[in-house]
Every structure is written in C-alpha cells, then in structure tokens.
Design a protein around this motif. Structure first.
Motif, PDB file in Angstrom:
ATOM      1  N   SER A   1     -58.946 -25.593 110.435  1.00 31.37           N
ATOM      2  CA  SER A   1     -60.191 -26.029 109.799  1.00 31.37           C
ATOM      3  C   SER A   1     -60.981 -24.801 109.373  1.00 31.37           C
ATOM      4  O   SER A   1     -60.777 -23.702 109.891  1.00 31.37           O
ATOM      5  CB  SER A   1     -61.025 -26.907 110.739  1.00 31.37           C
ATOM      6  OG  SER A   1     -61.402 -26.185 111.895  1.00 31.37           O
ATOM      7  N   VAL A   2     -61.888 -25.011 108.459  1.00 29.78           N
ATOM      8  CA  VAL A   2     -62.724 -23.915 107.986  1.00 29.78           C
ATOM      9  C   VAL A   2     -63.763 -23.589 109.057  1.00 29.78           C
ATOM     10  O   VAL A   2     -64.466 -24.489 109.530  1.00 29.78           O
ATOM     11  CB  VAL A   2     -63.420 -24.305 106.671  1.00 29.78           C
ATOM     12  CG1 VAL A   2     -64.371 -23.208 106.213  1.00 29.78           C
ATOM     13  CG2 VAL A   2     -62.389 -24.598 105.597  1.00 29.78           C
TER      14      VAL A   2
ATOM     15  N   LEU B   1     -54.717 -25.717 106.845  1.00 35.55           N
ATOM     16  CA  LEU B   1     -55.739 -26.703 106.480  1.00 35.55           C
ATOM     17  C   LEU B   1     -55.074 -27.939 105.893  1.00 35.55           C
ATOM     18  O   LEU B   1     -54.181 -27.848 105.054  1.00 35.55           O
ATOM     19  CB  LEU B   1     -56.703 -26.108 105.453  1.00 35.55           C
ATOM     20  CG  LEU B   1     -57.464 -24.839 105.851  1.00 35.55           C
ATOM     21  CD1 LEU B   1     -58.331 -24.369 104.698  1.00 35.55           C
ATOM     22  CD2 LEU B   1     -58.303 -25.083 107.091  1.00 35.55           C
TER      23      LEU B   1
ATOM     24  N   THR C   1     -66.827 -23.121 109.585  1.00 31.80           N
ATOM     25  CA  THR C   1     -68.068 -23.246 108.822  1.00 31.80           C
ATOM     26  C   THR C   1     -69.229 -22.546 109.500  1.00 31.80           C
ATOM     27  O   THR C   1     -70.007 -21.829 108.862  1.00 31.80           O
ATOM     28  CB  THR C   1     -68.394 -24.732 108.615  1.00 31.80           C
ATOM     29  OG1 THR C   1     -67.280 -25.365 107.962  1.00 31.80           O
ATOM     30  CG2 THR C   1     -69.632 -24.906 107.768  1.00 31.80           C
TER      31      THR C   1
ATOM     32  N   SER D   1     -67.451 -31.020  99.392  1.00 28.04           N
ATOM     33  CA  SER D   1     -66.905 -29.891 100.151  1.00 28.04           C
ATOM     34  C   SER D   1     -67.407 -28.556  99.623  1.00 28.04           C
ATOM     35  O   SER D   1     -67.521 -27.590 100.383  1.00 28.04           O
ATOM     36  CB  SER D   1     -65.381 -29.929 100.107  1.00 28.04           C
ATOM     37  OG  SER D   1     -64.908 -29.913  98.769  1.00 28.04           O
TER      38      SER D   1
ATOM     39  N   LEU E   1     -60.400 -30.501 103.202  1.00 24.90           N
ATOM     40  CA  LEU E   1     -61.613 -29.706 103.094  1.00 24.90           C
ATOM     41  C   LEU E   1     -62.792 -30.670 103.178  1.00 24.90           C
ATOM     42  O   LEU E   1     -63.103 -31.367 102.219  1.00 24.90           O
ATOM     43  CB  LEU E   1     -61.629 -28.944 101.760  1.00 24.90           C
ATOM     44  CG  LEU E   1     -62.461 -27.662 101.709  1.00 24.90           C
ATOM     45  CD1 LEU E   1     -61.904 -26.644 102.698  1.00 24.90           C
ATOM     46  CD2 LEU E   1     -62.457 -27.085 100.310  1.00 24.90           C
ATOM     47  N   PRO E   2     -63.463 -30.754 104.345  1.00 24.33           N
ATOM     48  CA  PRO E   2     -64.532 -31.743 104.524  1.00 24.33           C
ATOM     49  C   PRO E   2     -65.805 -31.337 103.787  1.00 24.33           C
ATOM     50  O   PRO E   2     -65.923 -30.241 103.246  1.00 24.33           O
ATOM     51  CB  PRO E   2     -64.740 -31.757 106.046  1.00 24.33           C
ATOM     52  CG  PRO E   2     -64.308 -30.398 106.483  1.00 24.33           C
ATOM     53  CD  PRO E   2     -63.200 -29.978 105.565  1.00 24.33           C
ATOM     54  N   ASN E   3     -66.760 -32.243 103.781  1.00 26.74           N
ATOM     55  CA  ASN E   3     -68.050 -31.977 103.146  1.00 26.74           C
ATOM     56  C   ASN E   3     -68.760 -30.801 103.817  1.00 26.74           C
ATOM     57  O   ASN E   3     -68.644 -30.595 105.029  1.00 26.74           O
ATOM     58  CB  ASN E   3     -68.937 -33.219 103.210  1.00 26.74           C
ATOM     59  CG  ASN E   3     -68.426 -34.333 102.311  1.00 26.74           C
ATOM     60  OD1 ASN E   3     -67.837 -34.080 101.267  1.00 26.74           O
ATOM     61  ND2 ASN E   3     -68.653 -35.572 102.710  1.00 26.74           N
ATOM     62  N   ASP E   4     -69.491 -30.047 103.010  1.00 30.85           N
ATOM     63  CA  ASP E   4     -70.302 -28.914 103.483  1.00 30.85           C
ATOM     64  C   ASP E   4     -69.470 -27.872 104.228  1.00 30.85           C
ATOM     65  O   ASP E   4     -69.901 -27.308 105.226  1.00 30.85           O
ATOM     66  CB  ASP E   4     -71.438 -29.409 104.386  1.00 30.85           C
ATOM     67  CG  ASP E   4     -72.361 -30.370 103.671  1.00 30.85           C
ATOM     68  OD1 ASP E   4     -72.781 -30.044 102.550  1.00 30.85           O
ATOM     69  OD2 ASP E   4     -72.654 -31.442 104.230  1.00 30.85           O
ATOM     70  N   SER E   5     -68.283 -27.604 103.738  1.00 26.67           N
ATOM     71  CA  SER E   5     -67.418 -26.628 104.406  1.00 26.67           C
ATOM     72  C   SER E   5     -67.947 -25.206 104.287  1.00 26.67           C
ATOM     73  O   SER E   5     -67.645 -24.361 105.128  1.00 26.67           O
ATOM     74  CB  SER E   5     -66.007 -26.693 103.814  1.00 26.67           C
ATOM     75  OG  SER E   5     -65.373 -27.903 104.155  1.00 26.67           O
TER      76      SER E   5
END
Length: 626
Positions: A198-199, A220, A201, A252, A223-227
């Motif tokens: 995962s990123v 990965l 963040t 994302s 890529l989820p929202n607000d990554s």
C-alpha cells in the motif's frame, strides 16, 4: 640596465611562486600530497580513490582538504562512530558495493560539507535513528540495493537539506508514519522493487516539498482515495511495473497538481478517466503496457493542457472518434505496437497541432480513414518508424513514406454503409412479450450499427431494450410506453444510412379478470418476430373489438395434453405408492384372520329412552375379509 633586469626577473619569479601556492600548485621543493596505502590520490582533483582494494576498514591519513573519497567495492562491514573525523572539506563519499550491515550512530559526524553519500549495494537491514546526524549539507542519499526492512520514525530527521533520496530495491515492508519527518526540502523520492502493498500515505504527507515521486515494481493492487494527500507541490508521479495494480480510485490523485503521470506496465483495463479528470495542469500521460482495449470518446477533454499521450503495447483495438476532443495543445501520440486497424481524423480536436505520431506495429487497414495521415506524411514526425499498410493485399508491407500521390486515390478508398434488407418491419405484441427487429448492413470498412429510441436516444447493449451483437434490436417484456418508431443507423467513414421500424404494444384491458390476466401472463415468453404480430398459438383473434361473449381459450391443445398427461401420471404414481405401502405393511403383521365376530347392543325401537329395569340382549354378527 643589467641590475634593473635582474630586479624585474626576481619580482616576476616571486609573483609566480605566490600564485602557484595560492591556487594549490606545489612548488618543486615541497613534499608530495599525502595518501594512505593502497589508495591513489590526485591533488589537482582533490580526490582519494581506494576502490576495489579489498579494504576491511576505513584507512587513515587522508589529506584534510580531500573533496572526493571513493571506498566502493571493498569489504567494509561496519562504519564506526566518527570514523571520518578530520575530513571537513569532503563533498562526496562513495561506500557502495561493500558488505556493510551496520552503521553506528554519528558515523558521519564531522562531515558538515558532505553533499553526496552513496550507500547502495550493501547489506543494511535497519538504519538506527541518528545514523545520519552531522550531515546538514547532504543533498543526495542513495540507499538502493540493500536489505532494509523498515524505515523507523525520525530516521532522516537531521537531513533538512536533503533533495534526493533513492531507496529502491530493498525488502521494505513498512514505512513508519514519521519516517520522513525533517525532510521538508526533499524534492525526489524513489522506491523501487519493494514489498510495500500500500502507499505509505501518512509518511509521504511529511514531504511537503516533494516534486518527483517514483514507485516501481511494488505489490500494490489498488490505489485508494487520497493516497497522496498533502503533496500539493508534486509534479511528476510514476507508478510502473506493478502487475497487480488494476484500479485507481476516482479520488486517488485528489489534491495533486501533476504535470506528468506514468502508470505503465500495470493491469489497468481502461483509461482512468475519473482519477485524472481534475489534473488540469497535466502535460504528459503514459499508460503504456496496460490491457486497455479502447480509448473512449469525449472523456479526456478536461485535460486542457495535455500534450503527450503514450499507449504503447496496450492491446489497443479502437480509438473512438472524439477521443481527444478539447485537447487543443495535443502534439504527440504514441500508440505503437497495438492492434489498431485505423485511427480516424475525427478522434482529434485539431490535427494541425499534432507533431509526432507513432502508429508502427499496428495491423493498419489502408483505406479512406487513414488518408489524412498519408497526406501529412512529410510533415508528421514518425520518430524514425513510419507506419505501414497491413491491408489491402496490394499495399501490404508498404510504408506511408513510400507511397506516391498517384497511388492514393486507388488505395485509400471506402464504400459507404448500406442497409441490406429494407423491408418494412412492424411488430404488434401484447404487453410482457418480446419483440425482435433485424438490421444488417455492409460497406468498406464494415459499418457500425446503432439504434435510436423513439425519443432519438441511443440504445446500449445492456438493459431490457438492447442492441444485440449482430446489430438486431431486442425489446424484452415489452411495455406500452415502448411503442413507437425505432431507428437503425449503419455508419462508416464513407457515409451512413438509416432505417426505421415500428413497435406497437397492446396493454391489458382494465376490465379483464385476474384469472384471465394470470393465464395470459404465463405465456409472456412467446417470441414475436419482425414480420408482424404473432398472437399466441391457439388464441384466435376475435372478429371484432367487442369484449362480449366468451373470451379466447387461454390454453392451446398442446398445453392441455401436457397438463392432462402430467396430472394423470402424478395421480397414478400416488395410487401405486399407496398400494405398495399397504402391501408391505400387511406382510409385516404376519398371518391375517379372514373372519371377525363383532358384538353390539341394538338401540330401542322408536328412539324411546331406556326405563329402569328394562334389559336388552346383545347382538352379534360375523364379517369375512376378502
């Protein structure tokens, strides 16, 4: 005169000697620049080179004004605390390709001017907090090709001047939320071939000044929202060689002001329109080597500043007309090594701004759709790889640059679309039934068939009213509101032709009984074809529109025969099962008596009640079982 000449010569000699000392030159009488054993030192470059000398420890005795120190490709295992004291002028230190597994705290203390530190290709597994203390001027730190598992909180907190951090090809599984705290000036970060799923963040949000971010060969999957929240200064983002990455959430990339975005060699099956639509400053977009089959129309228009699009080796089958509509600054398109048969001029906002076009490696059909490319073949830049014809046979393998003007009218031609069967089609069906209309067409290139509703809205291949793969129109479970005139449109690059059909759906009368409605609804799956209205078998239409008299029998003969047969079989099966059960039950009771004697008391005559003292004799009868 002689005395004056001697004085002048002595003055010039003194001046030259002073200049030589000031510029670092060594007078003939001075001693050579000191250098440790097994190292070569170059005073004019202020460099000490100890590379590939099988050293197991850092040597001593380097000149104090050394600027470049190369200790790469040795056998250094540990960097001790304050191991480089006295080299305050050092600017670059190369410790790559050793066997370093430990860096002690304050190992680089005393190197305030160090700008480049290369630690790649070692065996570092963890970096203790404080390992990089005393390096306020460091600009580049290379930690790639190690075995680092985790970045702890505050690992880089004293590297406030760091501009570039390379940490690729490690075993990195976790980045602590405050691992990058203190790196306010970091501009470039590279994480390559790690085990991150995962990123990170939270950790990235500490890098307020980040300008370029490269993620490559990570695990990965989405890529989820607000990554990448908090990275408002980020301009270049690269996500490449992540084979599990199949989706970019719509938000994302929210909050980014990217000018370059690369999502290459991943598993995207469509252009991520929703994720990129807000990137109004984007100039370069690379989606190469993703299984993207189609570039849809009118979905990239929000990217007003887009100049380059790369979709190499994506398995691309079609670029829809209007795909690049609104991109007035579009100047480079690279769709080489795909499966495109054509690229229409209508896909672009204006081909006048297009400078470079890569179409090589596609099975191109040289017809009128590609005539615009051939006519611009001398002005367009094909990057040294001009496209070639795949069809027709007479032009197969010929490059666009080798075609003469005289050949173009005979090669790049098209035949307009033509609907083959224009026989009127009117379907009259009852509510709940299905209607089917056919529409076949030919032309060169093969025309695309579409259908329009009575309100002239396009129909899709899904839904209750849909267009079938062969171009037919299917109206399932027809409703009264579906009635009207439908339009079939066959179109290709040379022209189009349309054809209309009519559908009339008769609703159920409000006076019909519920039983009639039920019996009629059971037969809604009957097929109705375009030749006309086909009432259900066994339901003759009434002679007039009156509802009086007996209605049509709700079942045909075949239905009745099947129903009676199934009912008879069910009844006979039940009887047989009962007899078999009784037979086996009686056998389980042993020998049965065939006669039975039953006593009874007869009732008094006339229905009078019994009086005291009256007595009646009991009766008896015998029953024989057969």
């Amino acid at each position: 005169m002689f005395v004056e000449s001697v004085v002048r010569w002595g003055s010039w000699s003194a001046l030259l000697l002073w200049v030589g000392v000031a510029t670092g030159g060594t007078p003939a009488s001075s001693s050579p620049w000191p250098c440790p054993p097994r190292c070569s030192c170059h005073q004019e470059r202020l460099e000490a080179n100890c590379s590939s000398q099988h050293l197991s420890s850092v040597p001593e005795g380097f000149p104090r004004d050394t600027r470049l120190l190369d200790l790469s490709r040795n056998r250094l295992k540990t960097l001790a605390r304050r191991g480089f004291l006295g080299l305050s002028q050092l600017r670059q230190l190369d410790l790559s390709a050793n066997v370093l597994s430990m860096i002690e705290v304050e190992a680089f203390q005393g190197l305030p001017g160090l700008q480049t530190l290369l630690l790649g290709g070692n065996r570092l597994k963890i970096l203790p907090v404080g390992a990089f203390s005393g390096l306020p001027g460091l600009r580049l730190l290379d930690l790639s090709r190690n075995e680092i598992l985790v970045f702890l909180d505050h690992t880089f907190r004293e590297l406030g001047g760091l501009r570039r951090l390379e940490a690729g090809e490690n075993d990195l599984v976790f980045v602590s939320p405050r691992a990058f705290s203190g790196l306010a000036g970091l501009a470039e970060l590279e994480l390559d071939r790690c085990n991150l799923t995962s990123v990170p963040t939270e950790a990235l949000s500490q890098l307020q000044g980040l300008w370029r971010l490269r993620f490559r060969r990570l695990s990965l999957s989405a890529l989820p929202n607000d990554s990448f929240r908090g990275l408002g200064r980020l301009r270049e983002l690269s996500l490449s060689q992540c084979p599990r990455l199949s989706a970019l959430a719509p938000n994302s990339l929210l909050g980014l002001n990217l000018t370059s975005l690369t999502v290459a060699r991943c598993n995207l099956t469509a252009v991520p329109y929703a994720a990129v639509r807000h990137l109004v400053y984007l100039r370069h977009l690379d989606l190469s080597h993703n299984p993207i089959a189609v570039v849809r129309a009118h979905l990239l228009g929000d990217l007003l500043r887009l100049q380059e699009l790369h979709l190499v080796g994506a398995g691309l089958l079609r670029v829809e007309p209007g795909a690049f509509r609104g991109l007035a600054r579009f100047r480079l398109l690279n769709v080489s090594a795909n499966r495109l048969s054509t690229l229409e001029e209508a896909a672009f906002h204006a081909v006048g701004s297009l400078e470079t076009l890569r179409l090589d490696g596609n099975p191109l059909a040289c017809d009128c759709r590609l005539l615009w490319v051939v006519r611009r073949r001398l002005r367009l830049d094909f990057d040294g790889r001009p496209p070639a014809c795949h069809t027709p046979v007479r032009a197969q393998g010929r490059g666009f640059r080798g075609l003469s003007e005289a050949e173009l009218p005979g090669l790049f031609t098209c035949r307009p679309a033509r609907i083959l069967n224009r026989k009127p089609q009117e379907a009259r069906v009852e509510e709940g039934h299905t209607a089917l209309f056919s529409c076949r067409a030919d032309g060169d290139p093969a025309p695309a068939i579409s259908w329009l509703t009575p309100q002239l809205a396009p129909l899709s291949p899904t839904g209750r009213v849909r267009v079938l793969p062969d171009g037919s129109l299917e109206v399932r479970y027809a409703q009264v509101q579906d009635s009207g005139t439908y339009l079939c449109v066959a179109a290709n690059a040379a022209g189009n032709q349309s054809f209309s059909v009519g559908l009339h759906v008769r609703g159920f009368s409000s006076s019909s009984s519920s039983s009639s409605f039920s019996s009629s609804s059971r037969n809604r799956s009957s097929a109705f074809f375009s030749e006309g209205w086909a009432p259900p078998s066994g339901n003759p239409a009434p002679a007039n529109g009156s509802a009086q008299g007996a209605g049509p029998f709700p079942f045909d003969g075949k239905t009745l025969v099947i129903a009676v047969t199934m009912g008879s079989l069910s009844f006979l099966s039940s009887v047989v099962i009962c007899f078999v059960f009784m037979f086996f039950w009686s056998r389980s009771k042993g020998q049965l008596k065939h006669t039975a004697t039953i006593d009874f008391v007869p009732r008094p005559a006339g229905g009078a009640s019994r009086q005291g003292g009256d007595r009646f004799e009991t009766g008896r009868f015998t029953m024989k079982l057969i």
